[in-house]
Design a protein around this motif. Structure first.
Motif, PDB file in Angstrom:
ATOM      1  N   THR A 134       5.800  -9.461  18.884  1.00 39.33           N
ATOM      2  CA  THR A 134       6.517  -9.982  17.407  1.00 39.33           C
ATOM      3  C   THR A 134       5.875  -9.359  16.392  1.00 39.33           C
ATOM      4  O   THR A 134       4.479  -9.073  17.038  1.00 39.33           O
ATOM      5  N   GLY A 135       6.301  -9.950  15.505  1.00 38.94           N
ATOM      6  CA  GLY A 135       5.636  -9.155  14.260  1.00 38.94           C
ATOM      7  C   GLY A 135       4.270 -10.209  13.625  1.00 38.94           C
ATOM      8  O   GLY A 135       3.115  -9.880  13.581  1.00 38.94           O
ATOM      9  N   ALA A 136       4.459 -11.325  14.349  1.00 42.65           N
ATOM     10  CA  ALA A 136       3.286 -12.786  14.127  1.00 42.65           C
ATOM     11  C   ALA A 136       2.531 -12.282  15.197  1.00 42.65           C
ATOM     12  O   ALA A 136       0.748 -12.556  14.712  1.00 42.65           O
ATOM     13  N   VAL A 139       0.225  -9.226  12.650  1.00 40.67           N
ATOM     14  CA  VAL A 139      -0.141  -9.461  12.599  1.00 40.67           C
ATOM     15  C   VAL A 139      -1.849 -10.632  12.659  1.00 40.67           C
ATOM     16  O   VAL A 139      -2.606 -10.546  12.610  1.00 40.67           O
ATOM     17  N   TYR A 162       4.661 -14.172   2.857  1.00 36.58           N
ATOM     18  CA  TYR A 162       4.775 -14.808   4.687  1.00 36.58           C
ATOM     19  C   TYR A 162       4.530 -13.762   5.639  1.00 36.58           C
ATOM     20  O   TYR A 162       4.257 -12.357   5.574  1.00 36.58           O
ATOM     21  N   HIS A 163       3.772 -14.456   6.775  1.00 34.88           N
ATOM     22  CA  HIS A 163       3.098 -13.469   7.365  1.00 34.88           C
ATOM     23  C   HIS A 163       3.258 -13.999   9.104  1.00 34.88           C
ATOM     24  O   HIS A 163       3.266 -13.117  10.330  1.00 34.88           O
ATOM     25  N   GLY A 164       4.369 -15.599   9.260  1.00 33.25           N
ATOM     26  CA  GLY A 164       4.841 -15.268  10.503  1.00 33.25           C
ATOM     27  C   GLY A 164       4.643 -16.983  10.641  1.00 33.25           C
ATOM     28  O   GLY A 164       4.238 -17.822   9.755  1.00 33.25           O
ATOM     29  N   GLU A 234       1.536  -7.677   1.934  1.00 39.59           N
ATOM     30  CA  GLU A 234       2.650  -7.322   2.022  1.00 39.59           C
ATOM     31  C   GLU A 234       3.481  -6.458   0.754  1.00 39.59           C
ATOM     32  O   GLU A 234       3.148  -6.284  -0.090  1.00 39.59           O
ATOM     33  N   ASP A 267       0.681  -5.555   5.533  1.00 37.43           N
ATOM     34  CA  ASP A 267       1.749  -5.766   6.400  1.00 37.43           C
ATOM     35  C   ASP A 267       3.341  -5.264   6.106  1.00 37.43           C
ATOM     36  O   ASP A 267       3.786  -5.655   4.999  1.00 37.43           O
ATOM     37  N   ILE A 269       5.693  -5.361   7.737  1.00 38.77           N
ATOM     38  CA  ILE A 269       6.663  -6.034   9.154  1.00 38.77           C
ATOM     39  C   ILE A 269       8.501  -5.858   8.217  1.00 38.77           C
ATOM     40  O   ILE A 269       8.702  -5.525   8.972  1.00 38.77           O
ATOM     41  N   GLN A 270       8.479  -6.438   7.134  1.00 39.93           N
ATOM     42  CA  GLN A 270       9.809  -6.376   6.221  1.00 39.93           C
ATOM     43  C   GLN A 270      10.151  -4.611   5.679  1.00 39.93           C
ATOM     44  O   GLN A 270      11.572  -4.399   5.524  1.00 39.93           O
ATOM     45  N   LYS A 296       9.866  -6.231  12.834  1.00 40.66           N
ATOM     46  CA  LYS A 296      11.337  -5.502  12.469  1.00 40.66           C
ATOM     47  C   LYS A 296      12.523  -4.550  12.692  1.00 40.66           C
ATOM     48  O   LYS A 296      12.814  -4.414  14.027  1.00 40.66           O
TER      49      LYS A 296
HETATM   50  C1  PLP Z   1       9.088 -11.839   9.462  1.00 38.67           C
HETATM   51  C2  PLP Z   1       7.919 -11.361   9.140  1.00 38.67           C
HETATM   52  C3  PLP Z   1       6.811 -11.658   9.843  1.00 38.67           C
HETATM   53  C4  PLP Z   1       6.831 -12.142  10.937  1.00 38.67           C
HETATM   54  O1  PLP Z   1       7.268 -11.652  12.302  1.00 38.67           O
HETATM   55  P1  PLP Z   1       8.102 -12.436  13.223  1.00 38.67           P
HETATM   56  O2  PLP Z   1       8.321 -11.312  14.442  1.00 38.67           O
HETATM   57  O3  PLP Z   1       9.119 -13.112  13.058  1.00 38.67           O
HETATM   58  O4  PLP Z   1       7.066 -12.684  14.158  1.00 38.67           O
HETATM   59  C5  PLP Z   1       5.405 -11.684   9.730  1.00 38.67           C
HETATM   60  N1  PLP Z   1       5.112 -11.106   8.082  1.00 38.67           N
HETATM   61  C6  PLP Z   1       6.930 -10.386   7.501  1.00 38.67           C
HETATM   62  C7  PLP Z   1       6.125  -9.185   6.079  1.00 38.67           C
HETATM   63  C8  PLP Z   1       8.192 -11.193   7.675  1.00 38.67           C
HETATM   64  O5  PLP Z   1       8.635  -9.909   7.131  1.00 38.67           O
END
Ligand code: PLP
Length: 460
Positions: A134-136, A139, A162-164, A234, A267, A269-270, A296
């Protein structure tokens, strides 16, 4: 091995919106009542319809409605919800085996994904990658790696971040409700700095980056710059409201991180994996991070996340210090290889940039100081509309919610975000067809016009 097209038996889902019932339809309503009896109410829901199948930018629900997907499962299904290349790779892997645990015995998919990330993330230096689920989790591991490499405790994060949802990443996340309230106490050694966001900057609008950087320097000095293992940012904030930092801010942070031996963690992730029209969003700023976090859209919907970066930092943890039972699961790695093929097979980065042009052309005419649309912003296929009081910029979450509800009722799936919940965000799959995107934007612009009229009528 059979070709990708041979493995497909079901016809593709028509890429058009179609409403057979009101949303949610009767079958969805029945299933939702069942859900209420069995699922923790801690999970929210944007659109309570149950999905039968999905493909491209269309979701077909159990009542036969076809919904236009401008959310991509929160920026995940960028290559479409049933991409044939992803399906083919996963199906082939499914026949071989589903799991070994990479800490027990090895498999090539894991290594191939690491190699692709090493070659495609910014930076011309020796890199290594670690995969997680997972993203969290990624991180958290980036922080672990940075601490192991520096021997320092502190982590610098930013407003609106936002990091999780895990304990450390909750501490790193800014917004209290619904992410953090009631879930503390949180880990210490997380220090928050202002983000260089122009829209409501209290200082000089010409010097947003410089003033924000001065505040970061003040915070570093206050805690001691040599106490910081990492700064995590981010490149475009996601849940915080699709905030694009002022030009030169990320470059300034890079300079500060280098000067003080702090690991710069992006980060992505998004915003990463092609979402913004570059493979990684920080490339728009010409900044090279030490570590990049992906998740993601990395594996088209299968759970996979990664930390990629400088070999000497990535190799700092002791052998056995990183891992996880499911980390880099073989099916998820296969899906990621399908995603990489999809980026090779067609110009999805170009598509993301074209989507930005189409979205801007449709929405920008609605902005202005006398409008409830304070700003249309973002990059590529990561675009958002912020609603605020004309002239005062007081956030208007009720308007964002009304616009989103209007879209949802018509089968156009959009999500709300932002610290004040006053931002409607668009995350279409990069493979969305032009006609479908135009259809969604027509619904959205009509909803905005109506909300604007209602608001101005009530406040005349
Ligand atoms: C969604 C997201 C996370 C967390 O990812 P998960 O897979 O939901 O744990 C972390 N950082 C950013 C920027 C995100 O958009």
């Amino acid at each position: 091995m059979s070709s990708a097209s041979e493995t497909l038996t079901a016809p593709r889902l028509p890429q058009t919106r179609l409403l057979r019932t009101e949303l949610p339809g009767p079958v969805s309503q029945r299933l939702h009542a069942e859900r209420r009896r069995h699922v923790s109410s801690g999970f929210g829901i944007a659109l309570p319809v149950f999905v039968e199948r999905a493909d491209g930018a269309v979701i077909e629900d159990v009542d036969g409605n076809r919904i236009l997907d401008l959310a991509s499962g929160i920026a995940v299904t960028s290559v479409g919800a049933a991409n044939p290349l992803v399906q083919h790779e996963v199906a082939a892997q499914l026949e071989r085996f589903t799991h070994t645990c990479f800490m027990v015995t090895e498999y090539d998919g894991f290594v191939k994904v690491c190699r692709w990330l090493n070659e495609n993330t910014p930076g011309d230096f020796d890199k290594r990658t670690a995969l997680f689920s997972t993203g969290a989790e990624a991180v958290e591991n980036a922080v672990k790696i940075a601490r192991a490499a520096t021997g320092r405790p502190n982590v610098l994060v930013f407003d609106e971040a936002y990091h999780g949802r895990s304990l450390l990443t909750m501490a790193m996340t800014a917004k209290p409700a619904p992410y953090k309230n009631g879930f503390g106490p949180f880990p210490e050694h997380v220090v928050r700095a202002p983000n260089a966001v122009a829209l409501r900057w209290p200082g000089d609008p010409e010097r947003v980056a410089e003033e924000a950087l001065a505040e970061v320097e003040r915070l570093l000095a206050e805690h001691g710059p040599d106490t910081f293992a990492a700064l995590v940012i981010e490149p475009i904030q996601g849940e915080g409201g699709f905030l694009v930092p002022a030009p030169r801010f990320l470059a300034g942070l890079r300079e500060l991180a280098t000067r003080h031996g702090i690991v710069f963690v992006a980060d992505e992730i998004q915003a990463g994996m092609g979402r913004t029209g570059r493979m990684f969003a920080i490339e728009h700023e010409g900044v090279v991070p030490d570590l990049v976090i992906s998740a993601k859209a990395l594996a088209g919907g299968l759970p996979l996340s990664a930390v990629t970066g400088r070999a000497e930092i990535m190799d700092a943890p002791a052998v056995g210090g990183l891992g996880g039972t499911y980390a880099g699961n073989p099916l998820a790695c296969a899906a990621a290889l399908g995603v990489f093929q999809a980026f090779e097979a067609s110009d999805l980065l170009g598509r993301a940039l074209a989507i930005e042009q189409t979205v801007r052309a449709a929405l920008e005419p609605h902005t202005g100081p006398a409008s409830v649309v304070a700003e249309v912003r973002g990059r590529g296929a990561m675009m958002a509309v912020e609603f605020a009081q004309p002239w005062t910029l007081e956030p208007l979450p009720q308007l964002a919610q009304a616009v989103a509800a209007d879209c949802l009722a018509q089968g156009v799936l959009v999500l709300v975000c932002g610290t004040h919940g006053n931002v409607v965000r668009l995350l279409p799959p990069l493979v969305i067809e032009d006609a479908l995107l135009d259809d969604g934007l027509a619904v959205l612009t009509a909803a905005i016009a109506e909300a604007q009229q209602r608001f101005l009528g009530a406040h005349a």
